[in-house]
Design a protein around this motif. Structure first.
Motif: not given
Lengths: 93, 590
Positions: A73, A85, B253-255, B257-258, B383, B386, B483
């Motif tokens: 992840x 992005x 969940x990828x979004x 994280x950042x 996730x 996380x 993002x």
């Protein structure tokens, strides 16, 4: 005078040691965490499992999956998604 | 005791009275609304109530069964918590919008027909938008407009679907529909938009973090959950939902994280949690539906709790970005503890509420031998811990010391968070109470040793991954940036559309102006001015030439006739002659 007092109160507050200001406490917390991981790994062998899928019966399946999932992840988010992005904060302005 | 009334009425009437109540009574009045509403709700028996004739149809404002009742209970509970949390707010606009919004949600879930359901559905959109605009910043204004446009499109889609469906079947009953024909597909799509399906989700992550501190608490509870209710009512067992739900659990969940804005992180995790519900509805077995609505109940509580803790930080520090926060556990310890309870609940730690509901959906997927889905859901479970379970509390309350020493949150906020935290732990520890309210009888037992150990392993080892990645410096640092997400298509696409329209339509406009205003019109005006004398001269000159006029005499005759015609000073006989000629010409031509 009053302002000075307030200032000194703030300074006192800032210098007041809090729980994790002491690196020792952070170390203790991390050690407890690592010990609990070990306990979790061991305890599994004393359980009678009744899995839906075959792989649920494999030793330490959930532990490995949890670890790998999170690494994947983070790596994907950081090295693939973010370069794609990421834009400046005023991109839409 | 008086007869019960439709739950929506108590909230809407309460909202209308808000401006007239001043002073210290106001808090009591606001808190009394959900309490009175709840007492009203428990006095309503299961069945159909408040049926009103409308044209040839029957509108049902009280279809009360176990499914709608469960949502009714939680909507009252969360209204009470959100109002308690908002007691410092003096802005009547926000209070009224929040109450009408909660009332509309109650109206929608108790509606037994599609027409009244649609009206409440639209009321949800209209009232919620004021919770966004009430922040009164440029960003919130823009986000609010985008939110409105997207929901207006979704609402129209739903309306078109309802019209086609009613036209085909002749029934406006809001019950099981299933996917059969254009009408139901449009309804399905309309529900999906409010449910924040992938690619349709950006209204949520765009607007919720721009809403007011207290508005976000209301927002997180109602719109998506009403959509979940609608899907559970009309489309249980629809296979497409399994996949849609699984994707919803995975990609946000990828979004998250950042993402730097911590309320936006929670917005992404909201989509992730709704994904579990949508997936459960798609699986459609009794266990899965129970799991989906049970998770909706729990999610409303722990998501509100997380948003409340972030709101308290915003209230005290004015900041919400991960880059600006850190180390707040020092002076906001209670908020920190409540946040961690919310984090543990959303991560489905044993003894916390998420554990007893999320696992029902997981088990239903496993029971249906859906391996791939099960893997995605398990990945999402790790996730979510996380990003929502660790990232939120860590970057806000621990991490680096931001140097800020804000005061603890105000007492009413602490009470609201405390109630939500208590319910999260209570439901997690004694799930039987909530299980007894679910639509189907529950045989599921969450607390088995392998389940508890397996789930704890999953979470602890994802925490280990977080710790190691952080210590090694691989964990992505919080950054001041935005993002891109699917809203790029309409935010940039909207500008492109504007640019294209500007260039093409304005160009066409200019050409048309050149041709019609500057060209043809002037030409016609010039022609029309002397078309008659020229026409006459054509005949007259030939006549004069034949009769021997030449040179200056001819020129003078031409000038005289031409000027006489222009000035209208012809001898009467010639004028009459021309008019006669004109009539003869008309007669011949017709």
């Amino acid at each position: 005078m009053k302002e000075q007092n307030q200032q000194s109160t703030i300074n006192n507050q800032q210098s007041k040691p809090y729980l994790f200001d002491n690196p020792k406490n952070v170390k203790i917390l991390l050690r407890c965490f690592y010990c609990s991981l070990l306990v979790l790994l061991i305890i599994e062998f004393f359980l009678h499992k009744h899995p839906h899928f075959a792989w649920e019966g494999w030793p330490e399946f959930y532990a490995i999956y949890g670890f790998v999932a999170c690494v994947v992840l983070v790596v994907v988010a950081k090295y693939i998604l973010r370069p794609l992005v990421k834009r400046r904060e005023d991109y839409y302005d | 005791m008086t007869d019960p009334v439709p739950p929506v009425i108590i909230f809407v009437v309460g909202a209308l009275l808000v401006p007239f109540i001043k002073g210290s009574w106001k808090s009591a009045f606001l808190l009394a609304i959900p309490v009175v509403g709840f007492l009203n709700l428990i006095s309503i028996s299961e069945g159909t109530h408040w049926v009103v004739g409308f044209l040839d149809y029957r509108l049902v404002f009280g279809r009360v069964d176990r499914l709608s009742l469960l949502f009714g209970y939680i909507f009252h509970i969360i209204s009470f918590i959100a109002i308690l949390y908002s007691l410092h707010v003096k802005d009547n606009l926000q209070l009224i919008a929040g109450l009408v919004y909660a009332g509309s949600a109650l109206g929608a879930i108790f509606a037994g027909d599609l027409l009244s359901f649609f009206v409440f559905w639209e009321m949800l959109t209209v009232s919620s938008i004021f919770l966004i605009w009430a922040r009164r910043t440029e960003a919130s204004l823009g986000a609010g407009y985008r939110y409105l446009l997207v929901h207006a499109a979704g609402g129209l889609c739903l309306l078109a679907g309802i019209v086609i469906h009613v036209n085909q079947t002749g029934s406006i009953e809001f019950g099981y529909l299933g996917l059969n024909g254009l009408g139901t597909y449009l309804i399905f799509f309309g529900f999906g938009l409010n449910c924040a399906w992938p690619l349709l989700h950006t209204w949520l992550t765009d607007a919720y973090p721009e809403a007011t501190i207290t508005g976000t608490i209301f927002l997180s509870a109602f719109t998506t959950k009403v959509a979940v209710y609608a899907l559970a009512r009309s489309f249980p067992g629809t296979e497409a939902l399994i996949w849609i739900g699984a994707i919803m659990t995975g990609f946000p969940i990828f979004y998250a994280v950042i993402e730097n804005d911590l309320r936006r992180v929670l917005a992404y995790s909201l989509i992730n949690q709704v994904g579990f519900m949508v997936c459960g509805i798609g699986i459609g077995t009794a266990l899965a539906i129970n799991g989906a609505v049970c998770h909706a109940f729990n999610d409303i509580l722990f998501k509100a709790l997380l948003f409340m803790s972030m709101g308290a930080i915003m209230y005290r520090t004015g900041k919400i970005n991960g880059t600006d926060l850190g180390g707040l556990y020092r002076t906001m310890p209670l908020t920190c503890v409540f946040c961690m309870v919310g984090a543990a609940s959303i991560s489905a730690f044993p003894l916390f509420s998420g554990f007893v509901s999320k696992s029902m959906v997981m088990d239903a997927a496993a029971g249906g031998h859906m391996r791939f889905i099960w893997f995605i859901l398990l990945f999402a479970s790790a996730g979510v811990f996380h990003h929502a379970g660790i990232k939120i509390p860590y970057f806000a309350f621990f991490s680096h010391d931001s140097g800020m020493r804000p005061k603890e949150a105000p007492i009413h906020m602490l009470l609201a968070m405390g109630i939500a935290a208590f319910l999260c732990i209570f439901i997690g520890s004694f799930p039987g109470f909530l299980y007894s309210l679910l639509p189907y009888p529950v045989e599921y037992v969450p607390y088995t040793a392998p389940h508890v150990v397996g789930q704890t392993q999953l979470l602890f080892f994802s925490a280990l991954a977080f710790t190691l990645l952080l210590l090694s410096g691989i964990y992505p640092a919080e950054m001041r940036c935005i993002n891109l997400d699917a809203d790029w298509f309409y935010r940039k696409g909207g500008r492109l559309f504007f640019y294209v329209m500007d260039r093409t339509l304005n160009k066409i406009n200019r050409v048309c102006e050149g041709v019609f205003v500057g060209g043809i019109t002037g030409y016609l005006a010039r022609i029309s001015k002397d078309v008659v004398p020229r026409f006459i001269l054509l005949g007259m000159v030939s006549f004069w030439v034949l009769t021997g006029s030449r040179g200056e005499v001819l020129q003078m005759k031409k000038m005289n006739v031409y000027n006489d015609f222009l000035k209208g000073t012809l001898p009467v006989g010639i004028g009459a002659g021309v008019a006669g000629l004109f009539i003869v010409l008309l007669f011949v031509l017709s």
